[in-house]
Design a protein around this motif. Sequence first.
Motif, mmCIF file in Angstrom:
data_model
loop_
_atom_site.group_PDB
_atom_site.id
_atom_site.type_symbol
_atom_site.label_atom_id
_atom_site.label_comp_id
_atom_site.label_asym_id
_atom_site.label_seq_id
_atom_site.Cartn_x
_atom_site.Cartn_y
_atom_site.Cartn_z
ATOM 1 N N ARG A 160 0.866 -1.172 0.056
ATOM 2 C CA ARG A 160 -0.003 -0.125 0.092
ATOM 3 C C ARG A 160 0.936 1.312 0.130
ATOM 4 N NH1 ARG A 160 -3.692 -3.333 3.279
ATOM 5 N NH2 ARG A 160 -5.693 -3.756 2.031
ATOM 6 N N LEU A 161 1.916 1.320 0.705
ATOM 7 C CA LEU A 161 2.942 2.444 0.709
ATOM 8 C C LEU A 161 3.344 2.532 -0.590
ATOM 9 C CD1 LEU A 161 5.090 1.828 3.836
ATOM 10 C CD2 LEU A 161 3.586 3.733 3.464
ATOM 11 N N ILE A 162 3.752 1.562 -1.479
ATOM 12 C CA ILE A 162 4.347 1.551 -2.870
ATOM 13 C C ILE A 162 3.188 1.992 -3.843
ATOM 14 C CG2 ILE A 162 5.102 0.331 -4.936
ATOM 15 C CD1 ILE A 162 6.626 -1.494 -2.648
ATOM 16 N N SER A 163 1.953 1.517 -3.671
ATOM 17 C CA SER A 163 0.889 2.096 -4.328
ATOM 18 C C SER A 163 0.549 3.376 -4.282
ATOM 19 C CB SER A 163 -0.248 0.982 -4.240
ATOM 20 O OG SER A 163 -1.443 1.506 -5.013
ATOM 21 N N HIS A 164 0.568 3.904 -2.833
ATOM 22 C CA HIS A 164 0.340 5.397 -2.670
ATOM 23 C C HIS A 164 1.317 6.230 -3.216
ATOM 24 C CE1 HIS A 164 -2.309 7.770 -0.407
ATOM 25 N NE2 HIS A 164 -1.242 8.582 -0.055
ATOM 26 N N ALA A 165 2.550 5.989 -3.231
ATOM 27 C CA ALA A 165 3.668 6.690 -3.918
ATOM 28 C C ALA A 165 3.615 6.705 -5.375
ATOM 29 C CB ALA A 165 4.791 6.146 -3.167
ATOM 30 N N GLY A 166 3.120 5.596 -6.071
ATOM 31 C CA GLY A 166 3.365 5.406 -7.362
ATOM 32 C C GLY A 166 4.138 4.349 -7.734
ATOM 33 N N SER A 167 5.320 4.306 -6.991
ATOM 34 C CA SER A 167 6.205 3.459 -7.497
ATOM 35 C C SER A 167 7.213 3.179 -6.285
ATOM 36 C CB SER A 167 7.111 3.736 -8.699
ATOM 37 O OG SER A 167 7.754 5.011 -8.565
ATOM 38 N N LEU A 168 8.002 2.056 -6.385
ATOM 39 C CA LEU A 168 9.324 1.754 -5.430
ATOM 40 C C LEU A 168 10.325 3.120 -5.448
ATOM 41 C CD1 LEU A 168 10.117 0.016 -3.010
ATOM 42 C CD2 LEU A 168 11.311 -1.159 -4.618
ATOM 43 N N ILE A 169 10.668 3.719 -6.647
ATOM 44 C CA ILE A 169 11.555 4.732 -6.666
ATOM 45 C C ILE A 169 10.949 5.998 -6.315
ATOM 46 C CG2 ILE A 169 12.879 6.466 -8.316
ATOM 47 C CD1 ILE A 169 14.041 3.617 -7.879
ATOM 48 N N ASN A 170 9.518 6.188 -6.350
ATOM 49 C CA ASN A 170 9.088 7.377 -5.689
ATOM 50 C C ASN A 170 9.087 7.165 -4.212
ATOM 51 O OD1 ASN A 170 8.774 8.475 -8.504
ATOM 52 N ND2 ASN A 170 6.406 7.866 -8.751
ATOM 53 N N LEU A 171 8.722 6.260 -3.941
ATOM 54 C CA LEU A 171 8.719 6.050 -2.298
ATOM 55 C C LEU A 171 10.066 6.100 -1.793
ATOM 56 C CD1 LEU A 171 6.918 5.368 0.026
ATOM 57 C CD2 LEU A 171 7.384 2.839 -0.386
#
Length: 260
Positions: A160-171
Amino acid sequence: MSLGLSHSLSRYKLKFSPEKVDTMIVQAIGLLDDLDKELNTYAMRVREWYGWHFPEMTKIVTDNIQYAKTIKVVGTRDKAAGVDFSGVLEQEVEDALKTAAQVSMGTEISQEDLENILALCDQVIELSEYRGQLFDYLKSRMAAVAPNLTVLVGELVGARLISHAGSLINLAKQPASTVQILGAEKALFRALKTKHETPKYGLIYHASLIGQSQPKFKGKISRVLAAKCALAIRVDALGDTTDASVGMEARAKVRQLWEQ
């Protein structure tokens, strides 16, 4: 020329490590949440529909999937006395169900009504089985893409954290303070506007380390956990290793703080 070069570079990055594609995680967690909503809606409809025929069963069988499977086994309530529920219900629940069936206040239903209820039960059971398969898939993808984050907060919270940020790089670009309140943006801006206290946690609140801690320490634990998560996310996104050693060490430190 530049457009062709950018296309080639993007294609190379995707081909280079297909195991690191986090788009699949974003899609999987979105579908998992949708399935939970649909499953809950269908299960409640089964309870309301069959409840007209056997209202006492609602309080006896509390689990939604067991409720649907029990209907599949018993059919109408007048057959309950001669049915074996050993593969579906525990002995105490089975005895209570058979006793309630003999004195039920429910209305009679036709065969056509029962067939439609059974068809809906099939949908509930199939959706439940598919949800289990999808969750196993999500666990395997999270273990491959973000093993350190998974060790710290679990598959669902990490996804859910990855999804909320859009991608792992954005997170990975977010500071620990942002990771801590990710998912609580409305509460944050409302607090800033009204000059009240800002939220202490967002999606990270559902992590087991925070859930197990005492209420007065939840804010402190969430702050420490967010800092460890920010480090773990950057290792997952930019590191070359695939093991979860960083996440394991960070979790041990957070647990040590929690136990003090």
